[in-house]
Design a protein around this motif. Structure first.
Motif: not given
Length: 296
Positions: A157-158, A160-162, A186-187, A194
């Protein structure tokens, strides 16, 4: 009344002339090398200090050639900011190399004054200025740093996020290096991007205006526990090196960050270790950003 010694006056004028001639020769050579896009070669970082030292040797006759060369290089570096449009980082990183080249010439020159025939050794520093123009050593580099996140951290999750960037702890990176201030995108799927904005570039040149710096990354590979970004655009580190890939490998809460880059400065024996250390510090900062860890 003290009568001035004409010999000392002539020696002082000759030394001053040598210093001015050395700085002028360095300035002119710098302009020529920049016009030829050779400012990142050993001809710049070895050739210019060697030229300064050899000009002092040829035009001045001080009691200590080494001392005069060191003083001349110090004055030259102090003027290099507004003269060469370089920042504090470049001055600090390049200064030891300038002093080393000048010291070699100065020691040889002072030794040659006592041992006739040794002046021929003054050509030695110039032999090391061919890298990047005549010869070239391997430029690829890679560093890996590992950090462990607190228990319960979801690294999928970290990543995958900005990223949310925190303060920079590295002494080197705090030395006026560009600092990331915000990120978007993200992704984890291939093609996800990014965009990272950095602090603007501020030149020491008179009247210079800050210029924006940023970096774009694109996911090119993603498998469980592995994520690879390709750097598709970079106006941040391009003056220092060519960053090509950022790879993340994780298992549980253990994250390994690998940065792959291409060295753009010569000589390799000096800038290779310097850039490797800088990349290791950058990888550590990146790993700590995603794990929240502050140590290995």
């Amino acid at each position: 009344m003290v009568v001035p010694d004409p010999r000392r006056q002539r020696a002082a004028r000759r030394t001053l002339l040598g210093v001015v001639a050395a700085l002028f020769a360095a300035m002119l050579t710098c302009k020529i090398l920049k016009a030829g896009h050779l400012e990142q070669t050993a001809l710049f970082y070895v050739g210019i200090p060697a030229l300064i030292a050899l000009t002092v040797v040829a035009t001045a006759r001080p009691r200590s050639t080494l001392g005069t060369i060191m003083a001349t290089i110090t004055v030259g570096l102090a003027l290099a900011g507004p003269l060469l449009d370089e920042g504090v980082v470049c001055l600090v990183v390049a200064a030891p190399l300038f002093y080393l080249c000048g010291a070699i010439v100065g020691v040889i020159a002072d030794w040659g004054r006592r041992s006739r025939g040794m002046q021929a050794l003054l050509i030695v520093p110039l032999l090391f200025s061919a890298e990047g123009t005549v010869t070239s050593l391997p430029r690829g580099g890679e560093v890996t740093v590992t950090r462990v996140a607190p228990t319960g951290t979801d690294l999928d999750r970290a990543l995958a996020s900005p990223p949310v960037f925190g303060p920079v702890r590295s002494r080197l990176l705090r030395l006026k290096f560009p600092r990331p201030v915000r990120a978007g995108g993200a992704g984890l799927d291939p093609g996800a991007t990014r965009h990272i904005d950095f602090t603007p570039r501020r030149s020491l040149g008179l009247g210079a205006r800050p210029t924006a710096r940023s970096m774009d990354l694109t996911v090119v590979r993603h498998t469980p526990g592995r994520l690879v970004f390709a750097i598709t655009r970079d106006t941040t580190l391009a003056r220092w090196l060519e960053l090509t890939e950022a790879e993340f490998r994780w298992q549980g809460t253990r994250l390994a960050v690998t940065l792959r880059y291409r060295r753009t400065f010569d000589p390799a024996w000096y800038f290779g270790p310097v850039q490797r250390y800088g990349m290791r510090e950058a990888a550590a900062y990146l790993a700590e950003t995603f794990t929240g860890s502050t140590g290995p």
